[in-house]
Design a protein around this motif. Structure first.
Motif, PDB file in Angstrom:
ATOM      1  N   GLY A   1     -42.102  23.437  39.594  1.00  0.00           N
ATOM      2  CA  GLY A   1     -42.676  24.510  38.977  1.00  0.00           C
ATOM      3  C   GLY A   1     -42.595  25.875  39.709  1.00  0.00           C
ATOM      4  N   LYS A   2     -43.361  26.853  39.136  1.00  0.00           N
ATOM      5  CA  LYS A   2     -42.930  28.212  40.003  1.00  0.00           C
ATOM      6  C   LYS A   2     -43.028  28.176  41.479  1.00  0.00           C
ATOM      7  N   GLU A   3     -41.946  28.595  42.082  1.00  0.00           N
ATOM      8  CA  GLU A   3     -42.098  28.582  43.579  1.00  0.00           C
ATOM      9  C   GLU A   3     -42.973  29.501  43.831  1.00  0.00           C
ATOM     10  N   ARG A   4     -44.125  29.046  44.973  1.00  0.00           N
ATOM     11  CA  ARG A   4     -45.266  29.895  45.101  1.00  0.00           C
ATOM     12  C   ARG A   4     -45.555  29.574  46.738  1.00  0.00           C
TER      13      ARG A   4
ATOM     14  N   ARG B   1     -34.141  21.797  45.388  1.00  0.00           N
ATOM     15  CA  ARG B   1     -34.607  23.043  46.172  1.00  0.00           C
ATOM     16  C   ARG B   1     -34.762  22.804  47.599  1.00  0.00           C
TER      17      ARG B   1
ATOM     18  N   ARG C   1     -41.342  26.452  47.714  1.00  0.00           N
ATOM     19  CA  ARG C   1     -40.029  27.264  47.632  1.00  0.00           C
ATOM     20  C   ARG C   1     -38.896  26.810  48.147  1.00  0.00           C
ATOM     21  N   TYR C   2     -37.663  26.995  48.135  1.00  0.00           N
ATOM     22  CA  TYR C   2     -36.497  26.618  48.350  1.00  0.00           C
ATOM     23  C   TYR C   2     -36.225  26.584  49.831  1.00  0.00           C
TER      24      TYR C   2
ATOM     25  N   ASN D   1     -47.700  17.900  42.857  1.00  0.00           N
ATOM     26  CA  ASN D   1     -47.677  19.437  42.549  1.00  0.00           C
ATOM     27  C   ASN D   1     -47.485  20.436  43.434  1.00  0.00           C
TER      28      ASN D   1
ATOM     29  N   GLN E   1     -44.348  22.930  43.577  1.00  0.00           N
ATOM     30  CA  GLN E   1     -44.291  24.406  43.574  1.00  0.00           C
ATOM     31  C   GLN E   1     -43.959  24.988  44.891  1.00  0.00           C
TER      32      GLN E   1
ATOM     33  N   ARG F   1     -45.284  19.786  35.865  1.00  0.00           N
ATOM     34  CA  ARG F   1     -43.880  19.624  35.816  1.00  0.00           C
ATOM     35  C   ARG F   1     -43.123  19.098  37.086  1.00  0.00           C
TER      36      ARG F   1
END
Length: 327
Positions: A211-214, A261, A235-236, A229, A233, A208
C-alpha cells in the motif's frame, strides 16, 4: 496460615475458576516467598478468568500473569526479607501459580527488584503490557529507527500495550498514529501523545500486498489482517514490532514488503525474556515513563473485582491499564 487466591481447577466437566482459601503448603516450589500486594488484569488474564481458555497448562492454577510484592523469606543471597520485587511472565498463570493470591513462592531468577523511583502500584500499572511496549520500542531503536525516520503506528491503541506504546513513543519524539476501533477514545489517545487517530477498520479489512508508504515504524498488538496491512504500508527500510494476537494468530500477508521495501518484522516475546534485556527494559521504564500519563491510563480495582474486569477486557471495554490491589 491461610490466604485467598483465584484458582482454576479442571474436572471432567471442564474448568472452574473461583476464590479459594489456600495454605503455604499448597504453594509451588521456589526459593523466594513473597507477600503479594499488587497484580494486573491483562488480556491473557481475561481469557484465563473466563474458564474457557486453553492458556492454562497445568491444574490447579492460581491466575494472574503479573505480581509485585515484598519478599518474606529467601533462600538466596540476592534477595532479602523486605525487598520489593516485580515478576512478569515466566509461566505465571500457565505453569506456575500467579499473582491473584496474597502469597506466592517463585524461582528468584525470575524476579526483578523494584527500580528506584517506581512504587509497586506503578510497576503493576506498567506490568506485562508496559514491559512489552518497551521491548518493542527498544527493538525498533536497535533496527536503526528514530523519530526522524517518520511516523510510528500503534494498533490496538486504547488497550494496555497500545496505551503504553503511545506514551513511550511520543515522549521520545515520535509522531504517533493510533489505530483503534473506539474512536470515542480519541481524546484519551491524544492526551497520551497520539498525533493522529485512525479507525481500525482501515487496517482490519483485507488489503493490497503493498500500500501507500505511511509510517516508518509500528508496534502491533493485534496480528492477523491488521498486522499484514501495517507491513504493507510501512516505508522503505522500516520495521514493525509484533507483540500480540488480539485479532488472530494468522498473518495473511505476502513477502512483498520484505523483498521490495526492505521492511523488517520484529518478534517481541516478553514471557521468557533474558534477564539482561529484562533489566534494561525496566531501567528504561523507570527513567523514561511519564508518571502523569501512567496515572491517567490506570484504573485500580480490588481483587474481588477481577472476574468483572476480565470479562470487560476480553470484550474490548477497557482502556489503558488495570491494577489489582491484593489485601
Amino acid at each position: 496460615m491461610t490466604f485467598r487466591a483465584v484458582r482454576a481447577d479442571k474436572t471432567d466437566a471442564g474448568q472452574t475458576v473461583r476464590f479459594v482459601d489456600m495454605e503455604d503448603a499448597d504453594l509451588m516450589d521456589g526459593d523466594v516467598t513473597i507477600r503479594v500486594t499488587h497484580s494486573t488484569v491483562n488480556y491473557k488474564d481475561g481469557l484465563a478468568l473466563s474458564g474457557k481458555s486453553a492458556i492454562i497448562r497445568s491444574f490447579p492454577m492460581v491466575l494472574g500473569v503479573d505480581l509485585a510484592g515484598i519478599v518474606e523469606t529467601s533462600g538466596r543471597p540476592d534477595f532479602a526479607p523486605g525487598d520489593e520485587v516485580i515478576l512478569t511472565g515466566h509461566g505465571l498463570s500457565e505453569t506456575h501459580f500467579g499473582g491473584y493470591a496474597e502469597r506466592a513462592r517463585v524461582n528468584g531468577d525470575w524476579l526483578v527488584k523494584l527500580p528506584t523511583g517506581l512504587t509497586r502500584a506503578e510497576a503493576m500499572a506498567i506490568g506485562t503490557a508496559g514491559f512489552t511496549a518497551m521491548l518493542a520500542l527498544i527493538a525498533l531503536e536497535q533496527a536503526g529507527l528514530e523519530p526522524s525516520s517518520g511516523p510510528a503506528l500503534v494498533t490496538g491503541a486504547a488497550g494496555g500495550v497500545g496505551s503504553m506504546a503511545i506514551s513511550l513513543l511520543a515522549d521520545k519524539g515520535w509522531t504517533v498514529v493510533a489505530s483503534t476501533g473506539r474512536l470515542a477514545e480519541t481524546g484519551y489517545l491524544k492526551s497520551l501523545g497520539a498525533a493522529e487517530v485512525i479507525d481500525r477498520a482501515t487496517l482490519s479489512a483485507p488489503g493490497r500486498p503493498l500500500g501507500k508508504e505511511r509510517w516508518a515504524a509500528a508496534i502491533d498488538s493485534v496480528g492477523s489482517t491488521t498486522l499484514a496491512n501495517a507491513l504493507a504500508q510501512t516505508r522503505y527500510g522500516g520495521a514493525v514490532a509484533a507483540c500480540g494476537l488480539a485479532g488472530g494468530m494468522d498473518l495473511p500477508a505476502t513477502v512483498a514488503p520484505f523483498i521490495l521495501r526492505g521492511v523488517s518484522l520484529l518478534g517481541i516475546e516478553s514471557v521468557h525474556c533474558p534477564a539482561p534485556r529484562r533489566l534494561e527494559a525496566w531501567r528504561r521504564l523507570a527513567a523514561d515513563l511519564d508518571r502523569a500519563k501512567l496515572a491517567a491510563m490506570t484504573e485500580t480495582i480490588a481483587l474481588d473485582q477481577v472476574f468483572e474486569a476480565g470479562a470487560r477486557i476480553v470484550k474490548g471495554e477497557t482502556r489503558g491499564r488495570l491494577v489489582v490491589t491484593i489485601p
